[in-house]
Design a protein around this motif. Structure first.
Motif, PDB file in Angstrom:
ATOM      1  N   UNK A  34     -13.270  21.103  64.453  1.00 57.88           N
ATOM      2  CA  UNK A  34     -13.286  22.223  65.514  1.00 57.88           C
ATOM      3  C   UNK A  34     -13.865  22.312  66.443  1.00 57.88           C
ATOM      4  N   UNK A  35     -15.102  21.924  66.312  1.00 66.49           N
ATOM      5  CA  UNK A  35     -16.147  21.599  67.735  1.00 66.49           C
ATOM      6  C   UNK A  35     -16.173  21.040  68.190  1.00 66.49           C
ATOM      7  N   UNK A  36     -15.485  19.930  67.287  1.00 64.62           N
ATOM      8  CA  UNK A  36     -15.281  18.729  67.751  1.00 64.62           C
ATOM      9  C   UNK A  36     -13.932  18.740  69.085  1.00 64.62           C
ATOM     10  N   UNK A  37     -13.142  19.007  68.034  1.00 68.90           N
ATOM     11  CA  UNK A  37     -12.225  19.255  68.923  1.00 68.90           C
ATOM     12  C   UNK A  37     -12.687  20.081  70.450  1.00 68.90           C
ATOM     13  N   UNK A  38     -13.092  20.939  70.017  1.00 69.21           N
ATOM     14  CA  UNK A  38     -13.964  21.907  71.310  1.00 69.21           C
ATOM     15  C   UNK A  38     -14.074  21.543  72.438  1.00 69.21           C
ATOM     16  N   UNK A  50     -14.145  31.118  77.868  1.00 69.53           N
ATOM     17  CA  UNK A  50     -14.096  31.414  76.138  1.00 69.53           C
ATOM     18  C   UNK A  50     -12.479  31.406  75.967  1.00 69.53           C
ATOM     19  N   UNK A  51     -12.270  32.660  76.944  1.00 68.65           N
ATOM     20  CA  UNK A  51     -10.704  33.079  76.429  1.00 68.65           C
ATOM     21  C   UNK A  51      -9.799  31.410  77.246  1.00 68.65           C
ATOM     22  N   UNK A  58      -6.215  27.342  70.507  1.00 65.55           N
ATOM     23  CA  UNK A  58      -5.153  28.242  69.218  1.00 65.55           C
ATOM     24  C   UNK A  58      -5.578  28.832  68.292  1.00 65.55           C
ATOM     25  N   UNK A  59      -6.915  29.374  68.751  1.00 68.45           N
ATOM     26  CA  UNK A  59      -7.991  30.640  67.814  1.00 68.45           C
ATOM     27  C   UNK A  59      -7.886  31.381  68.422  1.00 68.45           C
ATOM     28  N   UNK A  60      -8.526  32.282  68.007  1.00 66.99           N
ATOM     29  CA  UNK A  60      -8.803  33.770  68.304  1.00 66.99           C
ATOM     30  C   UNK A  60     -10.248  33.599  68.545  1.00 66.99           C
ATOM     31  N   UNK A  61     -10.439  34.843  70.301  1.00 70.02           N
ATOM     32  CA  UNK A  61     -11.148  34.492  71.020  1.00 70.02           C
ATOM     33  C   UNK A  61     -12.799  34.992  70.342  1.00 70.02           C
ATOM     34  N   UNK A  62     -12.737  35.989  69.397  1.00 69.34           N
ATOM     35  CA  UNK A  62     -14.349  35.868  68.336  1.00 69.34           C
ATOM     36  C   UNK A  62     -14.312  34.142  67.499  1.00 69.34           C
ATOM     37  N   UNK A  63     -13.125  33.963  66.702  1.00 75.30           N
ATOM     38  CA  UNK A  63     -13.691  32.208  66.828  1.00 75.30           C
ATOM     39  C   UNK A  63     -14.138  31.131  67.400  1.00 75.30           C
TER      40      UNK A  63
END
Length: 145
Positions: A34-38, A50-51, A58-63
């Motif tokens: 997920x970090x790599x994809x980000x 962030x939003x 396709x993850x929540x804001x806290x994630x």
């Protein structure tokens, strides 16, 4: 959709999925998926809030907040005040983040290149000729309209 097309879809899904998994496993990157994809998303579409990142991944804001905290801690992203909203933050890729992506890409390309050596010249030619069709599968249906 006929049986032949369904079988083709199933075989392609399985082959692509397994190849992707092999590349991820063999790559042994220190950056979680997920970090790599980000990082890739920020590189391609940044600077992003962030939003916006959370929506694209396709993850929540806290994630996404946790992901960005980890990336920031590693020095892979830069947070800057949003010029249109002083309360907001825009995320960009740092030089270290760009270098990390380049390293991962280079390593993964080398892994695929080694696997390609297992194929015959005819098989590599077939893959080369199939690339435009495979790349066309990557076009999002929303982009066609």
């Amino acid at each position: 959709m006929d049986e032949a097309q369904i079988e083709l879809a199933a075989r392609l899904r399985l082959a692509v999925g397994r190849l992707h998994r092999r590349i991820r496993i063999d790559g042994r990157e220190s950056i979680p998926p997920l970090q790599l994809s980000t990082l890739v998303t920020v590189e391609q579409h940044g600077p992003l809030r962030l939003s916006d990142l959370a929506r694209r991944e396709a993850v929540s804001a806290p994630t996404m907040s946790r992901v960005l905290a980890a990336l920031d801690e590693q020095g892979l992203v830069v947070r800057a005040v949003d010029p249109q909203d002083a309360r907001g933050v825009r995320i960009t890729l740092s030089e270290k983040g760009a270098a990390a992506l380049a390293t991962v890409r280079s390593h993964r390309t080398a892994l695929v290149a080694r696997r390609l050596t297992r194929l015959s010249e005819d098989q590599r030619t077939t893959l080369r000729e199939a690339l435009p069709a495979l790349e066309a599968l990557l076009v999002d249906e929303r982009d066609i309209c």
